[in-house]
Scaffold this motif. Structure first.
Motif, PDB file in Angstrom:
ATOM      1  N   THR A 143       0.321  36.845 -37.592  1.00 31.42           N
ATOM      2  CA  THR A 143      -0.827  35.913 -37.353  1.00 31.42           C
ATOM      3  C   THR A 143      -0.717  34.868 -36.360  1.00 31.42           C
ATOM      4  OG1 THR A 143      -0.237  34.203 -38.946  1.00 31.42           O
ATOM      5  CG2 THR A 143      -1.220  36.361 -39.987  1.00 31.42           C
ATOM      6  N   ASP A 144      -2.062  34.483 -35.823  1.00 30.33           N
ATOM      7  CA  ASP A 144      -1.847  33.558 -34.906  1.00 30.33           C
ATOM      8  C   ASP A 144      -1.414  32.093 -35.314  1.00 30.33           C
ATOM      9  OD1 ASP A 144      -3.202  35.199 -33.155  1.00 30.33           O
ATOM     10  OD2 ASP A 144      -5.268  34.226 -33.166  1.00 30.33           O
ATOM     11  N   PHE A 145      -1.677  31.889 -36.814  1.00 28.82           N
ATOM     12  CA  PHE A 145      -1.106  30.574 -37.127  1.00 28.82           C
ATOM     13  C   PHE A 145       0.777  30.693 -37.184  1.00 28.82           C
ATOM     14  CE2 PHE A 145       0.371  27.974 -41.113  1.00 28.82           C
ATOM     15  CZ  PHE A 145      -0.115  26.838 -40.717  1.00 28.82           C
ATOM     16  N   GLY A 146       1.026  31.739 -37.675  1.00 31.38           N
ATOM     17  CA  GLY A 146       2.457  32.046 -37.773  1.00 31.38           C
ATOM     18  C   GLY A 146       3.152  31.792 -36.747  1.00 31.38           C
ATOM     19  N   LEU A 147       2.565  32.368 -35.477  1.00 30.65           N
ATOM     20  CA  LEU A 147       3.113  32.371 -33.931  1.00 30.65           C
ATOM     21  C   LEU A 147       3.049  30.765 -33.627  1.00 30.65           C
ATOM     22  CD1 LEU A 147       1.969  35.690 -32.665  1.00 30.65           C
ATOM     23  CD2 LEU A 147       3.984  35.189 -33.133  1.00 30.65           C
ATOM     24  N   ILE A 148       2.012  30.338 -33.674  1.00 28.91           N
ATOM     25  CA  ILE A 148       1.886  28.904 -33.333  1.00 28.91           C
ATOM     26  C   ILE A 148       2.765  27.847 -34.024  1.00 28.91           C
ATOM     27  CG2 ILE A 148       0.397  26.792 -33.524  1.00 28.91           C
ATOM     28  CD1 ILE A 148      -2.069  28.795 -32.925  1.00 28.91           C
ATOM     29  N   VAL A 149       2.977  28.027 -35.389  1.00 26.22           N
ATOM     30  CA  VAL A 149       4.154  27.437 -36.143  1.00 26.22           C
ATOM     31  C   VAL A 149       5.313  27.652 -35.418  1.00 26.22           C
ATOM     32  CG1 VAL A 149       4.944  26.847 -38.245  1.00 26.22           C
ATOM     33  CG2 VAL A 149       2.571  26.899 -38.150  1.00 26.22           C
ATOM     34  N   GLY A 150       5.528  28.695 -35.309  1.00 24.34           N
ATOM     35  CA  GLY A 150       6.964  29.147 -34.851  1.00 24.34           C
ATOM     36  C   GLY A 150       7.341  28.430 -33.347  1.00 24.34           C
ATOM     37  N   TYR A 151       6.322  28.557 -32.529  1.00 26.20           N
ATOM     38  CA  TYR A 151       6.309  28.087 -31.278  1.00 26.20           C
ATOM     39  C   TYR A 151       6.595  26.693 -31.149  1.00 26.20           C
ATOM     40  CZ  TYR A 151       4.873  32.650 -29.334  1.00 26.20           C
ATOM     41  OH  TYR A 151       4.482  33.941 -29.029  1.00 26.20           O
ATOM     42  N   SER A 152       5.939  25.884 -32.062  1.00 31.22           N
ATOM     43  CA  SER A 152       5.725  24.687 -32.271  1.00 31.22           C
ATOM     44  C   SER A 152       7.334  23.944 -32.614  1.00 31.22           C
ATOM     45  CB  SER A 152       4.623  23.964 -33.093  1.00 31.22           C
ATOM     46  OG  SER A 152       4.896  24.327 -34.222  1.00 31.22           O
ATOM     47  N   LEU A 153       7.977  24.890 -33.484  1.00 32.12           N
ATOM     48  CA  LEU A 153       9.234  24.345 -33.989  1.00 32.12           C
ATOM     49  C   LEU A 153      10.148  24.543 -32.861  1.00 32.12           C
ATOM     50  CD1 LEU A 153       9.106  26.045 -37.571  1.00 32.12           C
ATOM     51  CD2 LEU A 153       9.110  23.541 -37.325  1.00 32.12           C
ATOM     52  N   LEU A 154      10.209  25.823 -32.235  1.00 34.14           N
ATOM     53  CA  LEU A 154      11.162  26.115 -31.326  1.00 34.14           C
ATOM     54  C   LEU A 154      11.063  24.945 -30.107  1.00 34.14           C
ATOM     55  CD1 LEU A 154      10.614  29.997 -31.245  1.00 34.14           C
ATOM     56  CD2 LEU A 154      12.901  28.754 -32.150  1.00 34.14           C
TER      57      LEU A 154
END
Length: 276
Positions: free
Chosen positions: A143-154
């Motif tokens: 999902t877009d939300f999951g990818l955004i959260v992952g990118y922000s954490l990284l």
């Protein structure tokens, strides 16, 4: 030092220059490319003309005409989806990273060193975070939300370090006291005095976070499951099925995209933080 910097810069930049130059060559069979100048590889990558059978392997699939609903573009085009996801990660990093950097640079409080270490150290490699993400939040896979959260954490450490450096180079206490003595509230002081003075760090952090998030492969590879592939996965799939010169053109298009968005973020940052 100048010589070392020049050699290092040349070593890092030469592959990029060679790739862009090769994308305009007709062939490369010897030490150097030959047969300049041709736009055939760029046309194939951008899907301008060429064999329709190759169209599915072209970056033109990113740029093709989208359905009637423009709002559907981010979910159906690898290009637009990657830009959207990376910008979403940058927004999260701005909302979370700037206050953390300010608190660490401005105040002394219990746990300050622990917070600083947690904020600036990489949380985990992309592939490790992706596997953990799938186990903890399987419903967010792809999902877009999951990818955004992952990118922000990284990418959060890059934002925090860039902004924290700006805050630490400023006389924060004097700026705040001057603004408050003139009647400004604390929120207004922070948003109209402190943040604009740290704009170089904020813009630099945003540019770095966006560029790295747009090119993130490991996390995207593990977490992605459906919809338009993020651009890094799309380029990998196409590069592995193309000739070297066509690959050079595809990578050059990616360089152009990165440079364009970087320039746009810098311009937007300069205008957004104008205090006149």
């Amino acid at each position: 030092m100048t010589a070392v910097f020049a050699l290092t810069f040349t070593f890092l930049v030469f592959p990029v220059v060679a790739t862009v130059v090769a994308s305009f060559a007709r062939e490369w069979t010897g030490v150097l490319p030959s047969g300049f100048v041709t736009l055939a590889h760029w046309q194939q990558v951008l899907g301008i003309g060429g064999d329709d059978a190759l169209y599915s392997l072209q970056l033109g699939a990113v740029l093709r005409t989208l359905p009637e609903n423009p709002l559907a573009a981010p979910s159906q085009s690898p290009l637009f989806r990657s830009v959207w996801l990376a910008l979403g990660g940058v927004l999260v990093n701005l909302v979370v990273g700037v206050p953390i950097a300010y608190a660490v640079a401005r105040y002394e409080f219990p746990g300050r060193d622990l917070l600083n270490a947690f904020a600036v150290l990489p949380l985990a490699p992309g592939i490790v975070l992706g596997v953990a993400f799938l186990r903890a939040y399987p419903q967010l896979s792809g999902t877009d939300f999951g990818l955004i959260v992952g990118y922000s954490l990284l990418k959060a450490p890059f934002m925090v370090m860039a902004v924290q450096s700006s805050f630490e180079s400023m006389p924060l206490r004097q700026l705040e006291e001057s603004a408050r003595s003139l009647g400004a509230s604390w929120p207004r002081t922070f948003l109209s005095v402190v943040v604009p003075n740290a704009k170089r760090g904020i813009v630099s952090g945003a540019v770095i976070c966006w560029a790295l998030a747009a090119a993130e492969f490991n996390f995207s590879y593990v977490v992605f499951s459906r919809g338009a592939r993020p651009l890094a996965l799309f380029l990998k799939a196409n590069i592995s099925n193309s000739s070297f010169l066509t690959t050079a053109a595809a990578v050059s298009v990616f360089f152009v995209l990165i440079a364009g968005v970087t320039a746009a973020l810098q311009l937007l940052g300069d205008r957004a933080f104008t205090t006149n």
